[in-house]
Design a protein around this motif. Structure first.
Motif, PDB file in Angstrom:
ATOM      1  N   ASP A 130      19.216   1.481 -10.237  1.00 48.89           N
ATOM      2  CA  ASP A 130      19.481   2.874 -10.611  1.00 48.89           C
ATOM      3  C   ASP A 130      19.548   3.802  -9.392  1.00 48.89           C
ATOM      4  O   ASP A 130      19.386   5.014  -9.516  1.00 48.89           O
ATOM      5  N   GLY A 131      19.764   3.245  -8.199  1.00 47.40           N
ATOM      6  CA  GLY A 131      19.936   4.087  -7.019  1.00 47.40           C
ATOM      7  C   GLY A 131      18.920   3.774  -5.941  1.00 47.40           C
ATOM      8  O   GLY A 131      18.248   2.740  -5.974  1.00 47.40           O
ATOM      9  N   GLU A 132      18.797   4.678  -4.974  1.00 47.61           N
ATOM     10  CA  GLU A 132      17.875   4.458  -3.870  1.00 47.61           C
ATOM     11  C   GLU A 132      17.206   5.757  -3.455  1.00 47.61           C
ATOM     12  O   GLU A 132      17.654   6.850  -3.797  1.00 47.61           O
ATOM     13  N   PHE A 133      16.108   5.613  -2.721  1.00 43.99           N
ATOM     14  CA  PHE A 133      15.400   6.780  -2.190  1.00 43.99           C
ATOM     15  C   PHE A 133      14.681   6.383  -0.916  1.00 43.99           C
ATOM     16  O   PHE A 133      14.513   5.201  -0.606  1.00 43.99           O
ATOM     17  N   GLN A 134      14.236   7.398  -0.178  1.00 45.85           N
ATOM     18  CA  GLN A 134      13.510   7.199   1.072  1.00 45.85           C
ATOM     19  C   GLN A 134      12.046   7.564   0.899  1.00 45.85           C
ATOM     20  O   GLN A 134      11.714   8.480   0.132  1.00 45.85           O
ATOM     21  N   VAL A 135      11.187   6.847   1.592  1.00 45.88           N
ATOM     22  CA  VAL A 135       9.785   7.235   1.673  1.00 45.88           C
ATOM     23  C   VAL A 135       9.634   8.132   2.889  1.00 45.88           C
ATOM     24  O   VAL A 135       9.818   7.685   4.030  1.00 45.88           O
ATOM     25  N   ALA A 136       9.331   9.413   2.655  1.00 52.12           N
ATOM     26  CA  ALA A 136       9.239  10.411   3.735  1.00 52.12           C
ATOM     27  C   ALA A 136      10.510  10.367   4.578  1.00 52.12           C
ATOM     28  O   ALA A 136      11.610  10.351   4.031  1.00 52.12           O
ATOM     29  N   ASP A 137      10.366  10.333   5.906  1.00 56.03           N
ATOM     30  CA  ASP A 137      11.563  10.316   6.754  1.00 56.03           C
ATOM     31  C   ASP A 137      12.020   8.900   7.072  1.00 56.03           C
ATOM     32  O   ASP A 137      12.920   8.689   7.875  1.00 56.03           O
ATOM     33  N   TYR A 177       0.848  -1.193   0.000  1.00 55.90           N
ATOM     34  CA  TYR A 177       0.000   0.000   0.000  1.00 55.90           C
ATOM     35  C   TYR A 177       0.882   1.240   0.000  1.00 55.90           C
ATOM     36  O   TYR A 177       1.995   1.228   0.553  1.00 55.90           O
ATOM     37  N   PHE A 178       0.342   2.308  -0.600  1.00 53.73           N
ATOM     38  CA  PHE A 178       1.045   3.591  -0.640  1.00 53.73           C
ATOM     39  C   PHE A 178       0.083   4.686  -0.192  1.00 53.73           C
ATOM     40  O   PHE A 178      -1.101   4.657  -0.547  1.00 53.73           O
ATOM     41  N   VAL A 179       0.582   5.638   0.584  1.00 48.49           N
ATOM     42  CA  VAL A 179      -0.251   6.718   1.109  1.00 48.49           C
ATOM     43  C   VAL A 179       0.111   8.001   0.377  1.00 48.49           C
ATOM     44  O   VAL A 179       1.253   8.475   0.448  1.00 48.49           O
ATOM     45  N   LEU A 180      -0.847   8.561  -0.361  1.00 50.28           N
ATOM     46  CA  LEU A 180      -0.644   9.807  -1.101  1.00 50.28           C
ATOM     47  C   LEU A 180      -1.405  10.945  -0.425  1.00 50.28           C
ATOM     48  O   LEU A 180      -2.567  10.781  -0.032  1.00 50.28           O
ATOM     49  N   ASP A 181      -0.731  12.052  -0.285  1.00 48.23           N
ATOM     50  CA  ASP A 181      -1.324  13.279   0.269  1.00 48.23           C
ATOM     51  C   ASP A 181      -1.872  13.071   1.676  1.00 48.23           C
ATOM     52  O   ASP A 181      -2.710  13.859   2.143  1.00 48.23           O
ATOM     53  N   GLU A 230       6.526   6.466 -10.471  1.00 52.58           N
ATOM     54  CA  GLU A 230       5.592   7.223  -9.637  1.00 52.58           C
ATOM     55  C   GLU A 230       6.000   7.117  -8.168  1.00 52.58           C
ATOM     56  O   GLU A 230       5.926   8.106  -7.427  1.00 52.58           O
ATOM     57  N   TRP A 231       6.438   5.944  -7.743  1.00 58.77           N
ATOM     58  CA  TRP A 231       6.885   5.768  -6.362  1.00 58.77           C
ATOM     59  C   TRP A 231       8.040   6.710  -6.052  1.00 58.77           C
ATOM     60  O   TRP A 231       8.031   7.447  -5.065  1.00 58.77           O
ATOM     61  N   ARG A 232       9.030   6.717  -6.936  1.00 58.41           N
ATOM     62  CA  ARG A 232      10.210   7.570  -6.717  1.00 58.41           C
ATOM     63  C   ARG A 232       9.837   9.056  -6.745  1.00 58.41           C
ATOM     64  O   ARG A 232      10.254   9.833  -5.878  1.00 58.41           O
ATOM     65  N   GLU A 233       9.026   9.454  -7.731  1.00 57.57           N
ATOM     66  CA  GLU A 233       8.704  10.874  -7.907  1.00 57.57           C
ATOM     67  C   GLU A 233       7.831  11.399  -6.762  1.00 57.57           C
ATOM     68  O   GLU A 233       8.064  12.510  -6.253  1.00 57.57           O
ATOM     69  N   THR A 234       6.835  10.626  -6.356  1.00 55.62           N
ATOM     70  CA  THR A 234       5.952  11.109  -5.286  1.00 55.62           C
ATOM     71  C   THR A 234       6.657  11.086  -3.932  1.00 55.62           C
ATOM     72  O   THR A 234       6.337  11.900  -3.057  1.00 55.62           O
ATOM     73  N   ALA A 235       7.617  10.173  -3.777  1.00 53.60           N
ATOM     74  CA  ALA A 235       8.417  10.186  -2.544  1.00 53.60           C
ATOM     75  C   ALA A 235       9.311  11.417  -2.518  1.00 53.60           C
ATOM     76  O   ALA A 235       9.504  12.056  -1.474  1.00 53.60           O
ATOM     77  N   ALA A 236       9.846  11.788  -3.701  1.00 48.58           N
ATOM     78  CA  ALA A 236      10.751  12.937  -3.781  1.00 48.58           C
ATOM     79  C   ALA A 236      10.018  14.255  -3.571  1.00 48.58           C
ATOM     80  O   ALA A 236      10.536  15.167  -2.912  1.00 48.58           O
TER      81      ALA A 236
END
Length: 362
Positions: free
Chosen positions: A323-330, A245-249, A291-297
């Motif tokens: 292609d790298g890594e990112f964080q979801v929020a904090d 699941y993903f939480v948007l807004d 979309e996951w990467r962009e909305t997290a960013a």
């Protein structure tokens, strides 16, 4: 009596003592200790289900030519028994597991097990092993019903004989760190399931095929693997053996649509129904890694979590890929995640009123 079957009761002659059981249940872990009994039911083509027994937990004798060992006709389920504050025992939506068990059976050309027989096997086992149901926070009795072909035959065809087995294991939290965000690896080298395959069935082969990707995730320093679609390798499907699941807004829950490649999780479905009661809207649709990467960013995606019977709800923090890594929020467990988790656990453990009719009291 269950349907047309009577169960033969063969109690364990040497069950664990109260002290032995207490020592084992002090730190049960997950799926490594088992109760004193198990249930078995046989099936034969032209005869149907027969020889239903509750018997001491122990080894099963198999012919070396047993077809399940060669061609993998095996399915299983997972569900839990919870001890409620008043001492009663509750099952969470067991009829859904019974129905999914039979959908898995149909996909693997196996005979259906009557739903009442599935539920009666659970009632009988829990009745005899009731003392194994723990009461500490985050604990439960995990039930593992499974069925496999037993023909001693090496020809490739659906088997003519099967064995249904039910075993039980007192468990603690699936992830030993508790409610801490897990890190995930986006797998582009391996595919869990393809359209027309066995992705929506809960069968052993799906999990065997996942192990090499899970090992790759571990090699990248991640806790779990995230599966992508088999065709474009860009749309998110599952995390390990759990739905995502993903939480948007902060107000909208998004989960991948069931397309035949995803397991239709009981917890996933329950969250979709609970969301509205907590003031959340829901979307069931495709969601891409972009979309996951962009909305997290950009901050639109505030949380992500996985869900399933074993793990309940587990937050996702770090996402890694080729292609790298990112964080979801904090990277910490978010407010929506924890609110949903608390609501689900309170319901399962009998701490809130069951307005859905989801709890079966044993």
């Amino acid at each position: 009596m269950s349907g047309t079957l009577d169960f033969e009761i063969v109690p364990a002659t040497n069950p664990r003592t109260d002290d032995e059981r207490a020592a084992l249940m002090a730190d049960p872990g997950f799926g490594r200790i088992f109760t004193d009994h198990m249930v078995t039911i046989k099936y034969a083509d032209g005869k149907g289900w027969y020889d239903a027994q509750l018997q001491p937990y122990g080894p099963i004798s198999l012919d070396p030519a047993t077809s399940a060992l060669h061609y993998g006709q095996e399915i299983f389920e997972g569900l839990k028994v919870y001890r409620h504050p008043d001492g009663s025992l509750g099952l969470f939506r067991p009829e859904q597991n019974a129905r999914r068990f039979n959908r898995s059976a149909a996909r693997l050309a196996m005979p259906p097990l009557p739903e009442e027989l599935f539920l009666e096997s659970i009632r009988l086992l829990v009745q005899h092993d009731e003392k194994w149901v723990p009461s500490a926070p985050e604990t439960s009795l995990y039930l593992r019903p499974f069925m496999f072909s037993t023909d001693p035959y090496l020809g490739v065809r659906p088997a003519l004989e099967y064995l249904y087995v039910l075993i039980a294991s007192p468990v603690g939290a699936y992830f030993p760190r508790g409610v801490q965000p897990v890190s995930v690896w986006l797998s582009t080298d391996y595919t869990r399931a393809a359209p027309g395959g066995t992705g929506e069935a809960k069968c052993a082969g799906n999990y065997a095929a996942s192990l090499v990707a899970q090992a790759q995730a571990a090699a990248q320093g991640c806790d779990q693997v995230v599966w992508l679609d088999a065709i474009e390798h860009k749309y998110i499907e599952e995390m390990g053996g759990m739905n995502l699941y993903f939480v948007l807004d902060g107000t909208t829950l998004v989960t991948p649509e069931l397309n035949g490649s995803l397991l239709p999780g009981v917890t996933r479905d329950s969250i979709l129904q609970l969301a509205g009661e907590l003031g959340l809207s829901t979307e069931v649709r495709r969601i891409s890694t972009d979309e996951w990467r962009e909305t997290a960013a950009n901050g639109r995606m505030s949380e992500a979590f996985a869900c399933g019977t074993a793990a309940v709800i587990t937050p996702v923090g770090t996402v890694k890929g080729s292609d790298g890594e990112f964080q979801v929020a904090d990277g910490g467990p978010g407010e929506v995640t924890m609110k949903l988790r608390a609501a689900l656990l309170d319901l399962q453990h009998g701490r809130t009123e069951d307005t859905h009719g989801w709890i079966t009291t044993l």
